[in-house]
Design a protein around this motif. Sequence first.
Motif, PDB file in Angstrom:
ATOM      1  N   UNK A 355       0.699  -1.550  -0.132  1.00 49.98           N
ATOM      2  CA  UNK A 355      -0.250  -0.099   0.083  1.00 49.98           C
ATOM      3  C   UNK A 355       1.235   1.346   0.004  1.00 49.98           C
ATOM      4  N   UNK A 356       0.365   2.123  -0.548  1.00 53.33           N
ATOM      5  CA  UNK A 356       1.156   3.572  -0.326  1.00 53.33           C
ATOM      6  C   UNK A 356       1.219   4.171   0.553  1.00 53.33           C
ATOM      7  N   UNK A 357       0.139   3.474   1.453  1.00 49.53           N
ATOM      8  CA  UNK A 357       0.266   4.480   3.519  1.00 49.53           C
ATOM      9  C   UNK A 357       0.630   3.160   3.882  1.00 49.53           C
ATOM     10  N   UNK A 358       1.822   3.570   4.986  1.00 44.11           N
ATOM     11  CA  UNK A 358       1.976   2.612   6.337  1.00 44.11           C
ATOM     12  C   UNK A 358       1.930   3.666   7.427  1.00 44.11           C
ATOM     13  N   UNK A 359       1.363   2.578   7.795  1.00 42.09           N
ATOM     14  CA  UNK A 359       1.144   2.910   9.337  1.00 42.09           C
ATOM     15  C   UNK A 359       2.412   2.502  10.936  1.00 42.09           C
ATOM     16  N   UNK A 360       3.614   3.104  11.054  1.00 46.48           N
ATOM     17  CA  UNK A 360       3.999   2.912  12.113  1.00 46.48           C
ATOM     18  C   UNK A 360       3.559   2.662  13.627  1.00 46.48           C
ATOM     19  N   UNK A 361       4.288   1.925  14.406  1.00 44.90           N
ATOM     20  CA  UNK A 361       4.114   2.182  15.528  1.00 44.90           C
ATOM     21  C   UNK A 361       5.142   1.608  16.479  1.00 44.90           C
ATOM     22  N   UNK A 362       5.323   2.402  18.090  1.00 44.23           N
ATOM     23  CA  UNK A 362       6.120   1.651  18.675  1.00 44.23           C
ATOM     24  C   UNK A 362       7.796   1.562  18.145  1.00 44.23           C
ATOM     25  N   UNK A 363       7.661   2.962  17.998  1.00 43.27           N
ATOM     26  CA  UNK A 363       9.365   3.198  16.591  1.00 43.27           C
ATOM     27  C   UNK A 363      10.611   3.760  18.676  1.00 43.27           C
ATOM     28  N   UNK A 364      11.147   2.619  18.158  1.00 42.48           N
ATOM     29  CA  UNK A 364      12.023   3.356  19.565  1.00 42.48           C
ATOM     30  C   UNK A 364      13.249   3.742  18.932  1.00 42.48           C
ATOM     31  N   UNK A 365      13.643   4.529  17.072  1.00 44.91           N
ATOM     32  CA  UNK A 365      15.414   4.416  17.305  1.00 44.91           C
ATOM     33  C   UNK A 365      14.799   5.355  16.211  1.00 44.91           C
ATOM     34  N   UNK A 366      15.662   6.294  15.891  1.00 44.79           N
ATOM     35  CA  UNK A 366      15.553   6.480  14.358  1.00 44.79           C
ATOM     36  C   UNK A 366      15.526   6.114  13.077  1.00 44.79           C
ATOM     37  N   UNK A 367      14.749   6.488  11.965  1.00 42.98           N
ATOM     38  CA  UNK A 367      14.120   5.072  11.242  1.00 42.98           C
ATOM     39  C   UNK A 367      13.721   6.261   9.651  1.00 42.98           C
ATOM     40  N   UNK A 368      14.687   5.674   8.843  1.00 44.00           N
ATOM     41  CA  UNK A 368      14.092   6.129   7.561  1.00 44.00           C
ATOM     42  C   UNK A 368      13.449   5.305   7.124  1.00 44.00           C
TER      43      UNK A 368
END
Length: 567
Positions: A355-368
Motif C-alpha cells: 500500500x502507498x500508506x504505511x502506519x508505523x508504531x512503537x518506534x524506539x529509534x530514528x528510522x528512515x
Amino acid sequence: MKKALKIFFVLVGIYHGKIVGQDIGVSTITSIDSGCNLSCSTPITAIIFNSPTPLVSTSYTVSYSVNGTTMATETVLVSGVFSPSASYIFTFTDSASFCNAGTYTVAVTVSLPGDINPANNTFTMTIVNDTTVVGGALLSSDTVCISGNSGVLTLAGYTGYPDYWQYSTDGGGIWTNISDTTNSYNYSGLTQTTAYRVHLDGGFCPDGWSPWAVITVDDTTFAGFTVGNATVCATSNSGIINLTGNNGSIIDWESSVDGTNWVSMGGVTSSTIGYSNLSTTTFYHAIVQNGVCPPDTAGVVTITVDAPPTAGMVSTDTSVCYGSSGILTLTGFSGSIQYWIATTGSGTSTIIDTDNIYAYGGLTETTSYAVVLQNGICPADTSLGATVTVLPLPVANAGTDVTIDLGQGTCLNASGGVSYSWTPAVMLDFTNIASPCIDTATMVGVFSYTVTVTDAMGCSDNDVVTVTVLDTTPVIIPPKIPNLQVCNFITPNNDSDNDVWNIIDIDMYPDNQVMIMNNHGQILFEQTAYNNTWGGDGLPDGSYYYLVRINALDKIFKGVLTITSSK
C-alpha cells in the motif's frame, strides 16, 4: 488489250446462204484451278462451241472477268466456216493474276449478235488461292492468380483457317484438343500453368500451327506465421521478429502503435526485422504477395513496452516521541509497490506492504523509510525516503509517597517536564501544576495519583505517588449495598432514574475496588475508589456478577446486577 484473231477451219463441203438460228457459247474454262500460292500471271483458256448451223465469214467477241470486273475483251474473226457442233480452245492474250490469297470468281463470255440462246454464252467458275500458313501472334500470354481467373486469347496476323485449339499443362508434352474454330478463346478457372495453341487449316496449302501462349497460374498467397511477441522495458530494448511458412514474397512490413493505423516500414522485404528502444507498445505485421494473387497479411506481433516506474517520494520527514505511532504516504509514483524498507542505525529491513500508506508504531529509534517499486519487467526503483526521528521521553518523577491523618494536608512535588497533569483530582486543589496540594484530607484510604509529565518537544512520561490518609479514631460504618431485590439493576435510558449503579455510602470507603464480570468470570468493568458514576457503559442488556471489595473492612460483597434499557 484487245486483238483480232483469224481462225480457219477445214470443212467437208461449203454451205451457202444465210445463217438461220445461230447459237454460240462457252462450255468450260480449262486453264486454271484452285491451288496453293497461285501465279500472278495465269493465262485464261476457254472452250467455245457453235450450234446448230455453220458460222461463216463473221466475227464475235470473247471476254473474261474476275470478281465481276472485266479484265479483257477480244474479237474473233471467222474467215472460213465454223462448223455446227464444233468447238475450239480459245486463249486470251491478257493473263490474269491470282497471286493474292483469296477466292476469285472467273467468268468467260462469248457474244454474237442474233444468238438464239444467250444462257450458255457465259461460263463461270470459282478459283481459290491459299497461301502458305502464317501462324501469326497468339495474344496474349499472361500471369493470373489461381483464384477467380479468366481471360481471352486472340489469334491475330495469321493465314489459314482455325479449325481447333489445344492446351497443355506439362510444357507442351501432352496436348489436348479444344473444339473451337474461332480465332479467340475464353479461359477461366485455371489451377495450373497452361499453354495454348491454334491449329490452322492451310486449305490447298499444308496445315500449320500458331505460336504458343502461356497462361502462368500463381498459387494463392499465404502470409505465413509471425514470431516474436515480447514484453520489454522502455528504457532500453531490442529484439527481432521473424516470418516463416509464407507462400509468396514479402513486399513490406508495417507497424502500428494502436493496432488500427498502420505505417509502412519502407518496403522492407526481409523475413526478419529488428526493433530497438521502443517507447510505447508497438504492433508489427508483414504483407506477402505471390505473383499477381492478392496480398495477404500475416498475424500481428505485439511488442509490449512497459514504462519504467516513477519512484515518487515518501512524505515527510518528521519527529516523534519514543514509542509513538504515525502514518507515512508515498506520493508522485507510478508502477507497482513491491515493499517498504526501513533503515536504522543497525541496518535495513524489509516491510511486506504494497500500500502507498504505511502506519508505523512503537518506534524506539530514528528510522528512515523508502519504497521499492517496479512496473512490468522494468528494473525496480527506490523512492525518495523520509526519516522519522525518535525523540527521547522525559523522566517523570511524581515525588515521595506520603502518609497523613484524616483532616491534615500535604503537597505533591513532580519534576521532569515543562507541563504536568494529575489524575485523579480527588482532594487536589489543582491538576495542571507540578506541585498540587491536598489542603485537608477528607477521606481515609490509600490514594494513588498519576502525574503525566510533558517536555518541550511534546513527549510525556508518567509516574505514580501514593498518599495514605489515616483515621486515628476510625468508626467503621459498613457500606450499604443496594437491596438485591430492589436496587440490583440499572436502567441506563437517561431518564435520571437508576441510570447509574449506586452503592449507598460507598463514598465513605474510597479505598474500594469494584468489578463487574460475566458468567465466564471475564472482568468487564473494574474501578478503584468507585464513586457511583458507572452506568453499564458498553454492556448489552443482561445479568452480570458484581464484586465489591472494601479494603478498610477487609470484606467482599457479591451479587447479581441486571442491566436493562427498559424502565
